[in-house]
Design a protein around this motif. Structure first.
Motif, PDB file in Angstrom:
ATOM      1  N   ASP A   9     -39.382   2.640  -2.939  1.00 53.80           N
ATOM      2  CA  ASP A   9     -40.036   3.224  -4.106  1.00 53.80           C
ATOM      3  C   ASP A   9     -40.810   2.187  -4.913  1.00 53.80           C
ATOM      4  O   ASP A   9     -41.462   2.508  -5.886  1.00 53.80           O
ATOM      5  N   GLY A  10     -40.758   0.946  -4.517  1.00 53.54           N
ATOM      6  CA  GLY A  10     -41.485  -0.148  -5.154  1.00 53.54           C
ATOM      7  C   GLY A  10     -41.637  -1.280  -4.163  1.00 53.54           C
ATOM      8  O   GLY A  10     -41.250  -1.177  -3.005  1.00 53.54           O
ATOM      9  N   HIS A  11     -42.189  -2.380  -4.609  1.00 55.03           N
ATOM     10  CA  HIS A  11     -42.419  -3.536  -3.743  1.00 55.03           C
ATOM     11  C   HIS A  11     -41.097  -4.206  -3.393  1.00 55.03           C
ATOM     12  O   HIS A  11     -40.335  -4.562  -4.283  1.00 55.03           O
ATOM     13  N   PRO A  12     -40.782  -4.402  -2.099  1.00 48.55           N
ATOM     14  CA  PRO A  12     -39.556  -5.108  -1.741  1.00 48.55           C
ATOM     15  C   PRO A  12     -39.545  -6.504  -2.363  1.00 48.55           C
ATOM     16  O   PRO A  12     -40.559  -7.199  -2.367  1.00 48.55           O
ATOM     17  N   ASN A  13     -38.416  -6.872  -2.924  1.00 50.59           N
ATOM     18  CA  ASN A  13     -38.277  -8.161  -3.620  1.00 50.59           C
ATOM     19  C   ASN A  13     -39.334  -8.310  -4.704  1.00 50.59           C
ATOM     20  O   ASN A  13     -39.869  -9.388  -4.901  1.00 50.59           O
ATOM     21  N   GLY A  14     -39.631  -7.234  -5.389  1.00 49.68           N
ATOM     22  CA  GLY A  14     -40.731  -7.201  -6.348  1.00 49.68           C
ATOM     23  C   GLY A  14     -40.409  -7.749  -7.716  1.00 49.68           C
ATOM     24  O   GLY A  14     -41.198  -7.572  -8.638  1.00 49.68           O
ATOM     25  N   GLY A  15     -39.293  -8.383  -7.916  1.00 49.66           N
ATOM     26  CA  GLY A  15     -39.017  -9.015  -9.183  1.00 49.66           C
ATOM     27  C   GLY A  15     -38.290  -8.118 -10.180  1.00 49.66           C
ATOM     28  O   GLY A  15     -37.945  -8.574 -11.261  1.00 49.66           O
ATOM     29  N   ARG A  16     -38.070  -6.858  -9.851  1.00 54.17           N
ATOM     30  CA  ARG A  16     -37.303  -6.018 -10.769  1.00 54.17           C
ATOM     31  C   ARG A  16     -35.846  -6.442 -10.712  1.00 54.17           C
ATOM     32  O   ARG A  16     -35.360  -6.902  -9.684  1.00 54.17           O
ATOM     33  N   ARG A  17     -35.181  -6.272 -11.823  1.00 52.73           N
ATOM     34  CA  ARG A  17     -33.774  -6.685 -11.861  1.00 52.73           C
ATOM     35  C   ARG A  17     -32.929  -5.934 -10.844  1.00 52.73           C
ATOM     36  O   ARG A  17     -32.057  -6.507 -10.215  1.00 52.73           O
ATOM     37  N   THR A  18     -33.155  -4.670 -10.718  1.00 54.07           N
ATOM     38  CA  THR A  18     -32.345  -3.892  -9.787  1.00 54.07           C
ATOM     39  C   THR A  18     -32.951  -3.858  -8.394  1.00 54.07           C
ATOM     40  O   THR A  18     -32.307  -3.458  -7.456  1.00 54.07           O
ATOM     41  N   GLY A  19     -34.192  -4.259  -8.261  1.00 56.02           N
ATOM     42  CA  GLY A  19     -34.859  -4.237  -6.963  1.00 56.02           C
ATOM     43  C   GLY A  19     -35.318  -2.838  -6.616  1.00 56.02           C
ATOM     44  O   GLY A  19     -34.911  -1.850  -7.232  1.00 56.02           O
ATOM     45  N   PRO A  20     -36.164  -2.729  -5.639  1.00 54.06           N
ATOM     46  CA  PRO A  20     -36.655  -1.410  -5.229  1.00 54.06           C
ATOM     47  C   PRO A  20     -35.562  -0.629  -4.509  1.00 54.06           C
ATOM     48  O   PRO A  20     -34.626  -1.204  -3.955  1.00 54.06           O
ATOM     49  N   ARG A  21     -35.711   0.654  -4.521  1.00 46.13           N
ATOM     50  CA  ARG A  21     -34.750   1.525  -3.847  1.00 46.13           C
ATOM     51  C   ARG A  21     -35.339   1.946  -2.505  1.00 46.13           C
ATOM     52  O   ARG A  21     -36.476   2.390  -2.425  1.00 46.13           O
ATOM     53  N   MET A  22     -34.553   1.773  -1.434  1.00 49.78           N
ATOM     54  CA  MET A  22     -35.003   2.219  -0.121  1.00 49.78           C
ATOM     55  C   MET A  22     -34.868   3.734  -0.061  1.00 49.78           C
ATOM     56  O   MET A  22     -33.808   4.286  -0.320  1.00 49.78           O
ATOM     57  N   LEU A  23     -35.965   4.388   0.276  1.00 51.98           N
ATOM     58  CA  LEU A  23     -35.975   5.840   0.368  1.00 51.98           C
ATOM     59  C   LEU A  23     -35.702   6.325   1.787  1.00 51.98           C
ATOM     60  O   LEU A  23     -35.163   7.414   1.973  1.00 51.98           O
ATOM     61  N   HIS A  24     -36.098   5.524   2.765  1.00 56.43           N
ATOM     62  CA  HIS A  24     -35.951   5.943   4.164  1.00 56.43           C
ATOM     63  C   HIS A  24     -36.029   4.717   5.065  1.00 56.43           C
ATOM     64  O   HIS A  24     -36.805   3.807   4.815  1.00 56.43           O
TER      65      HIS A  24
END
Length: 109
Positions: A9-24
């Motif tokens: 749902d976002g860039h892998p290892n994109g710097g968000r604290r929780t990280g992106p969520r894998m959808l599939h």
């Protein structure tokens, strides 16, 4: 040699604290690798940029543009295994293109 495909749902290892969520996560197997190698040109096709030995990222714009390439690729597949792998690829490309901020990560061997 095979390529796995992860939709985030976002860039892998994109710097968000929780990280992106894998959808599939999809593992179309060697059939996708074979279809891409036979029918794509890295100089002309986004799908040709997918590295079977490394990782390749597509954003939603890449996915939208590559969807038409995958449609053409499907028509050139010679086996049912290749067609099934490319249909799965098309589904993930369409989902990524329709999800703002999403990414597809192609994971090569």
């Amino acid at each position: 040699m095979s390529i796995d495909i992860a939709l985030y749902d976002g860039h892998p290892n994109g710097g968000r604290r929780t990280g992106p969520r894998m959808l599939h996560l999809s593992s179309p197997g060697e059939a996708l690798t074979i279809a891409l190698a036979r029918h794509t040109d890295p100089a002309r096709h986004r799908l040709g940029r997918i590295d079977p030995y490394g990782d390749t990222l597509f954003d939603e714009q890449d996915a939208g543009a590559a969807f038409e390439e995958a449609t053409a690729l499907l028509a050139r597949c010679t086996t049912e295994a290749e067609r099934a792998a490319v249909r799965e690829l098309r589904n993930l490309l369409a989902e990524c293109a329709a999800t703002p901020g999403s990414r597809l990560e192609f994971l090569g061997d």
